[in-house]
Motif scaffolding. Structure first.
Motif, PDB file in Angstrom:
ATOM      1  N   LYS A   1       0.878  -1.171   0.000  1.00 51.55           N
ATOM      2  CA  LYS A   1       0.000   0.000   0.000  1.00 51.55           C
ATOM      3  C   LYS A   1       0.917   1.224   0.000  1.00 51.55           C
ATOM      4  N   LEU A   2       1.089   1.843  -1.152  1.00 53.96           N
ATOM      5  CA  LEU A   2       2.063   2.919  -1.298  1.00 53.96           C
ATOM      6  C   LEU A   2       1.460   4.088  -2.058  1.00 53.96           C
ATOM      7  N   ILE A   3       1.626   5.292  -1.512  1.00 54.47           N
ATOM      8  CA  ILE A   3       1.284   6.521  -2.236  1.00 54.47           C
ATOM      9  C   ILE A   3       2.586   7.201  -2.627  1.00 54.47           C
ATOM     10  N   VAL A   4       2.711   7.519  -3.905  1.00 51.65           N
ATOM     11  CA  VAL A   4       3.857   8.281  -4.402  1.00 51.65           C
ATOM     12  C   VAL A   4       3.378   9.699  -4.698  1.00 51.65           C
ATOM     13  N   THR A   5       3.974  10.668  -4.014  1.00 49.11           N
ATOM     14  CA  THR A   5       3.569  12.057  -4.195  1.00 49.11           C
ATOM     15  C   THR A   5       4.806  12.922  -4.412  1.00 49.11           C
ATOM     16  N   GLY A   6       4.601  14.221  -4.561  1.00 49.20           N
ATOM     17  CA  GLY A   6       5.712  15.132  -4.800  1.00 49.20           C
ATOM     18  C   GLY A   6       5.226  16.391  -5.498  1.00 49.20           C
ATOM     19  N   SER A   7       6.092  17.376  -5.571  1.00 46.94           N
ATOM     20  CA  SER A   7       5.728  18.660  -6.169  1.00 46.94           C
ATOM     21  C   SER A   7       5.686  18.560  -7.694  1.00 46.94           C
ATOM     22  N   ILE A   8       5.260  19.628  -8.319  1.00 48.64           N
ATOM     23  CA  ILE A   8       5.125  19.682  -9.762  1.00 48.64           C
ATOM     24  C   ILE A   8       6.456  19.376 -10.445  1.00 48.64           C
ATOM     25  N   ASP A   9       6.432  18.408 -11.382  1.00 47.30           N
ATOM     26  CA  ASP A   9       7.588  18.007 -12.185  1.00 47.30           C
ATOM     27  C   ASP A   9       8.755  17.494 -11.346  1.00 47.30           C
ATOM     28  N   SER A  10       8.461  16.845 -10.234  1.00 46.07           N
ATOM     29  CA  SER A  10       9.534  16.303  -9.397  1.00 46.07           C
ATOM     30  C   SER A  10      10.016  14.945  -9.888  1.00 46.07           C
ATOM     31  N   GLY A  11       9.245  14.325 -10.787  1.00 45.09           N
ATOM     32  CA  GLY A  11       9.622  13.010 -11.308  1.00 45.09           C
ATOM     33  C   GLY A  11       8.764  11.878 -10.784  1.00 45.09           C
ATOM     34  N   LYS A  12       7.568  12.203 -10.267  1.00 47.27           N
ATOM     35  CA  LYS A  12       6.673  11.182  -9.706  1.00 47.27           C
ATOM     36  C   LYS A  12       6.322  10.109 -10.734  1.00 47.27           C
ATOM     37  N   SER A  13       5.853  10.558 -11.893  1.00 46.83           N
ATOM     38  CA  SER A  13       5.388   9.608 -12.917  1.00 46.83           C
ATOM     39  C   SER A  13       6.527   8.748 -13.432  1.00 46.83           C
ATOM     40  N   THR A  14       7.698   9.345 -13.599  1.00 43.84           N
ATOM     41  CA  THR A  14       8.855   8.572 -14.059  1.00 43.84           C
ATOM     42  C   THR A  14       9.246   7.532 -13.019  1.00 43.84           C
ATOM     43  N   PHE A  15       9.246   7.929 -11.756  1.00 47.41           N
ATOM     44  CA  PHE A  15       9.572   6.991 -10.670  1.00 47.41           C
ATOM     45  C   PHE A  15       8.581   5.830 -10.655  1.00 47.41           C
ATOM     46  N   VAL A  16       7.288   6.135 -10.747  1.00 49.00           N
ATOM     47  CA  VAL A  16       6.268   5.088 -10.721  1.00 49.00           C
ATOM     48  C   VAL A  16       6.413   4.168 -11.932  1.00 49.00           C
ATOM     49  N   SER A  17       6.709   4.737 -13.095  1.00 45.49           N
ATOM     50  CA  SER A  17       6.894   3.928 -14.297  1.00 45.49           C
ATOM     51  C   SER A  17       8.070   2.963 -14.142  1.00 45.49           C
ATOM     52  N   LEU A  18       9.186   3.462 -13.614  1.00 42.40           N
ATOM     53  CA  LEU A  18      10.353   2.603 -13.383  1.00 42.40           C
ATOM     54  C   LEU A  18      10.044   1.544 -12.326  1.00 42.40           C
ATOM     55  N   LEU A  19       9.291   1.947 -11.310  1.00 38.74           N
ATOM     56  CA  LEU A  19       8.911   1.013 -10.242  1.00 38.74           C
ATOM     57  C   LEU A  19       8.024  -0.097 -10.798  1.00 38.74           C
ATOM     58  N   GLN A  20       7.102   0.271 -11.674  1.00 36.20           N
ATOM     59  CA  GLN A  20       6.202  -0.710 -12.266  1.00 36.20           C
ATOM     60  C   GLN A  20       6.978  -1.733 -13.093  1.00 36.20           C
ATOM     61  N   LYS A  21       7.924  -1.260 -13.883  1.00 38.23           N
ATOM     62  CA  LYS A  21       8.730  -2.172 -14.693  1.00 38.23           C
ATOM     63  C   LYS A  21       9.584  -3.077 -13.816  1.00 38.23           C
ATOM     64  N   SER A  22      10.156  -2.522 -12.748  1.00 43.39           N
ATOM     65  CA  SER A  22      11.045  -3.297 -11.884  1.00 43.39           C
ATOM     66  C   SER A  22      10.283  -4.333 -11.058  1.00 43.39           C
TER      67      SER A  22
END
Length: 217
Positions: free
Chosen positions: A3-24
């Motif tokens: 159960k994980l929420i990934v958050t952060g400020s505008i253009d901090s890299g949230k979506s990229t982090f989640v995408s890499l996490l999903q692949k890994s």
């Protein structure tokens, strides 16, 4: 259970982090990856929600919301955020209480939590571990957003982006409220290293399950 929420400020890299996490994590566990922005966007496709938007704000489409936000109308912004919370609360509560593995990308989680302190956001805070993605140079981040929006979101003016950026709370406060903070150092390779380190710290090598947040404290 994850159960994980990934958050952060505008253009901090949230979506990229989640995408890499999903692949890994592909093949490691059966995980639902959910984007809060997609949940909110869905309300503009539902007739009942559109009717409520028209009755409440006189708004018929997302572009009209953006136009209102760009004026810097803080009262409208708070009322609109409350409307979104009311629309999404049942869905978010079901996620928090479910037996499913969930990783939720939630851009404005702390802004919602600090301003409303509603039962919904507090329930999410209880059941989810919060990971905040940070990036040091705010001006650089905002400049990148403005440049990207010229093609991807041409209706987003520089003034609107400035309003949205200023509405977000300070990084130091977000980090203090997070269970985990990861600094995006800029390159994709370094962010992948952060993803790998996060997984190594959080996956129990014996049984392949996520270690609950309290066990890491």
């Amino acid at each position: 259970m994850i159960k994980l929420i990934v958050t952060g400020s505008i253009d901090s890299g949230k979506s990229t982090f989640v995408s890499l996490l999903q692949k890994s994590l592909d093949g490691v566990a059966d995980i639902d990856f959910i984007d809060m922005d997609s949940i909110v966007a869905d309300m503009f496709t539902r007739e009942d929600v559109l009717a409520d938007l028209i009755d409440t704000f006189g708004i018929r489409c997302k572009e009209e919301v953006i136009a209102r936000l760009s004026t810097g109308d803080l009262e409208f912004q708070e009322e609109y955020n409350d409307f979104i919370e009311g629309y999404t609360s049942d869905y978010l509560i079901s996620m928090a209480l479910s037996n499913s593995n969930i990783i939720l990308e939630f851009p404005l989680f702390f802004e919602s939590y600090l301003k409303s302190k509603s039962p919904t956001t507090q329930l999410l805070r209880k059941h989810f571990t919060i990971l905040n993605i940070t990036m040091a140079d705010k001006d650089e981040r905002i400049a990148r957003v403005k440049e990207r929006c010229k093609t991807k979101h041409p209706t987003w003016t520089d003034e609107l982006i400035d309003v949205l950026a200023e509405a977000q709370i300070a990084e130091v406060l977000k980090n203090g409220l997070s269970d985990i903070s990861i600094e995006n150092r800029g390159s994709l390779e370094e962010l992948q290293e952060d993803v790998d380190g996060f997984i190594n710290d959080w996956i129990d090598e014996c049984n392949g399950e996520f270690i609950p947040a309290l066990e890491m404290m």
